[in-house]
Design an enzyme around this catalytic site. Structure first.
Site, short mmCIF file in Angstrom:
data_model
loop_
_atom_site.label_atom_id
_atom_site.label_comp_id
_atom_site.label_asym_id
_atom_site.label_seq_id
_atom_site.Cartn_x
_atom_site.Cartn_y
_atom_site.Cartn_z
N GLU A 1 -20.50 -25.31 1.55
CA GLU A 1 -20.73 -23.85 1.72
C GLU A 1 -20.88 -23.18 0.36
OE1 GLU A 1 -17.70 -22.12 4.23
OE2 GLU A 1 -17.65 -23.85 5.55
N ASP B 1 -21.40 -21.10 -2.74
CA ASP B 1 -21.89 -19.84 -3.28
C ASP B 1 -21.03 -19.47 -4.48
OD1 ASP B 1 -19.61 -18.85 -1.95
OD2 ASP B 1 -20.75 -17.81 -0.41
N GLU C 1 -10.29 -25.98 7.52
CA GLU C 1 -9.28 -25.09 6.90
C GLU C 1 -7.88 -25.22 7.48
OE1 GLU C 1 -10.96 -21.17 7.11
OE2 GLU C 1 -12.75 -21.73 6.01
N HIS D 1 -16.62 -21.97 -2.46
CA HIS D 1 -16.87 -20.53 -2.60
C HIS D 1 -16.23 -20.08 -3.91
CE1 HIS D 1 -18.43 -20.13 1.42
NE2 HIS D 1 -17.36 -20.69 1.93
N ASN E 1 -13.08 -30.31 6.46
CA ASN E 1 -13.73 -29.31 5.60
C ASN E 1 -12.72 -28.23 5.20
OD1 ASN E 1 -16.32 -28.27 4.56
ND2 ASN E 1 -16.05 -26.59 6.02
O1 G3I Z 1 -22.52 -10.79 15.64
C1 G3I Z 1 -21.67 -9.64 15.48
C2 G3I Z 1 -22.45 -8.38 15.70
O2 G3I Z 1 -22.89 -8.34 17.02
C3 G3I Z 1 -21.57 -7.19 15.37
O3 G3I Z 1 -22.32 -6.02 15.46
C4 G3I Z 1 -21.02 -7.30 13.96
C5 G3I Z 1 -20.06 -6.19 13.60
O4 G3I Z 1 -19.12 -6.57 12.65
O5 G3I Z 1 -20.31 -8.52 13.84
C6 G3I Z 1 -21.14 -9.65 14.08
O6 G3I Z 1 -20.37 -10.82 13.93
C7 G3I Z 1 -19.99 -11.16 12.61
C8 G3I Z 1 -20.59 -12.51 12.28
O7 G3I Z 1 -20.13 -12.94 11.00
C9 G3I Z 1 -22.13 -12.50 12.24
O8 G3I Z 1 -22.57 -11.66 11.22
C10 G3I Z 1 -18.48 -11.22 12.55
O9 G3I Z 1 -17.93 -9.93 12.74
C11 G3I Z 1 -18.03 -11.78 11.24
O10 G3I Z 1 -16.62 -12.03 11.29
C12 G3I Z 1 -18.73 -13.10 10.96
O11 G3I Z 1 -18.36 -13.55 9.68
C13 G3I Z 1 -18.54 -14.93 9.44
C14 G3I Z 1 -17.22 -15.53 9.00
O12 G3I Z 1 -17.42 -16.89 8.67
C15 G3I Z 1 -16.17 -15.45 10.08
O13 G3I Z 1 -15.04 -16.16 9.74
C16 G3I Z 1 -19.59 -15.08 8.36
O14 G3I Z 1 -20.86 -14.66 8.86
C17 G3I Z 1 -19.67 -16.54 7.92
O15 G3I Z 1 -20.48 -16.64 6.77
C18 G3I Z 1 -18.28 -17.04 7.57
O16 G3I Z 1 -18.38 -18.40 7.23
C19 G3I Z 1 -17.16 -19.02 6.82
C20 G3I Z 1 -17.21 -20.46 7.29
O17 G3I Z 1 -17.44 -20.51 8.68
C21 G3I Z 1 -15.92 -21.19 6.93
N1 G3I Z 1 -15.63 -21.08 5.51
C22 G3I Z 1 -15.62 -19.71 4.97
C23 G3I Z 1 -16.95 -19.02 5.30
C24 G3I Z 1 -17.00 -17.63 4.68
O18 G3I Z 1 -16.02 -16.80 5.20
#
Ligand code: G3I
Length: 347
Positions: free
Chosen positions: A267, A269, A159, A238, A201
């Site tokens: 990715e 969806d 990105e 996405h 990516n």
């Molecule tokens: O693990 C913590 C947990 O301990 C806590 O209680 C909770 C509270 O919010 O947060 C948890 O972490 C979260 C993590 O996902 C696991 O669920 C983060 O806050 C959250 O920011 C994180 O989001 C991820 C996101 O990337 C961050 O940028 C998504 O799961 C993940 O699907 C998403 O993936 C991205 C790709 O890497 C890049 N392209 C876009 C894609 C979608 O946004």
């Protein structure tokens, strides 16, 4: 129906219909897979999913993942904040769990992501300049070295282009270290793991006419002409109603492939439901199959409820682990049939 069962049915049919039909039916039966992974493999492609290590003890989740997918991406566990929580202190425990599960179940792994403006550990977010450049390169080197031999392809840089419509680079602390930060990351990744495919990516690079797509294309073309080690381009894909699958998606994938790189849908969806969602998933799958160098598709999660945008129900399995219309549509396309006709084995 597994392969053995399909072949048995083929043989039974042949005794009635003769050897000519046997040959024809056997060909179509062998081309048909009963899972996404099997059907994609028959087309020389992989079909993958993102997994979260916190769900590896959910047996419904792992049963579907094991049955349907052949390529695994860690949804968050191999990102910079997860793998280097303090500068110079690396933690591979969560990433290793994903890799161990994948390899233990005969899957390949896509690495995600070595260098990114987002999900940087706190210590890195406040860094700038040459100290940050060195820290980023050390991160790339250490993580790619740790996973050397275990990763099929790395999202080396994620990105790095903006969405402002002028094709410029995204402003970030990494970009401010100098415009050559992306190629420096690719050089470091190649040195650390010479056998992994190295990908750039990004998202919103699906329409060929989007300035962001054109800017990424120009960068990849430049890298290829100067020998910067890039092997593939990942299209996150996405989609939703505001950002639908573009009509020129196939052209986009083909143009990049024509630069001599693999293309991968990394990715996928698509928010929605029912037939319209199924139709869009079919279109993406068809576009990939139409491009020889489109080596595989990864969906960004297993069940709708596992998605980062669960309310949009954007995946192939519902929250109960049941196959959705979109699942059947993708499988049909992978099996060489038109969406909805059941695929070549059953039509
Ligand atoms: O693990 C913590 C947990 O301990 C806590 O209680 C909770 C509270 O919010 O947060 C948890 O972490 C979260 C993590 O996902 C696991 O669920 C983060 O806050 C959250 O920011 C994180 O989001 C991820 C996101 O990337 C961050 O940028 C998504 O799961 C993940 O699907 C998403 O993936 C991205 C790709 O890497 C890049 N392209 C876009 C894609 C979608 O946004």
């Amino acid at each position: 129906m597994n392969r053995t069962t399909r072949r048995w049915r083929v043989t039974m049919g042949a005794t009635v219909a003769g050897l000519g039909l046997l040959a024809a039916t056997a060909l179509s039966a062998q081309a048909a897979g009963s899972t996404l992974h099997e059907a994609a493999a028959d087309q020389g492609r992989y079909f993958g999913t993102a997994l979260a290590q916190g769900k590896l003890n959910d047996t419904q989740y792992t049963t579907i993942a094991d049955r349907e997918f052949g390529m695994i991406t860690a949804e968050n566990e191999m990102k910079m904040d997860a793998t280097e929580p303090q500068q110079g202190v690396f933690d591979y425990s969560a990433g290793d769990r994903i890799v161990d599960w994948a390899t233990g179940h005969g899957k390949q792994v896509r690495g995600h992501a070595l260098a990114w403006h987002s999900q940087q550990p706190g210590w890195m977010q406040s860094m700038e300049g040459s100290a940050l450049r060195q820290a980023m390169l050390n991160h790339v080197t250490q993580v790619a070295t740790h996973y050397r031999g275990k990763v099929y392809a790395w999202d080396v840089v994620n990105e790095a282009f903006s969405d402002n419509g002028d094709g410029s680079r995204r402003d970030s602390n990494l970009q401010r270290t100098g415009n050559d930060w992306i190629e420096a990351a690719f050089e470091a990744a190649r040195a650390a793991d010479p056998d992994a495919k190295l990908c750039y990516n990004d998202y919103n690079t699906d329409s060929w006419t989007n300035p962001k797509t054109q800017a990424v294309y120009a960068m990849v073309k430049d890298f290829r002409s100067r020998g910067v080690p890039i092997d593939c381009v990942g299209f996150q894909a996405h989609f939703n109603s505001g950002n639908p699958v573009p009509n020129n998606y196939h052209e986009t994938l083909q143009r990049f492939a024509d630069l001599g790189v693999d293309v991968q849908i990394t990715e996928l969806d698509i928010e929605g439901s029912g037939g319209s969602q199924a139709e869009q998933f079919s279109g993406v799958t068809q576009a990939c199959l139409a491009v020889e160098r489109c080596t595989g598709i990864t969906v960004w999660g297993v069940r709708d409820t596992d998605s980062w945008r669960a309310s949009g129900t954007p995946l192939l399995f519902d929250g109960n682990g049941q196959k959705k219309a979109a699942y059947h549509a993708v499988l049909d396309v992978l099996n060489g049939g038109e969406p909805g006709d059941g695929g070549s084995a059953t039509s």
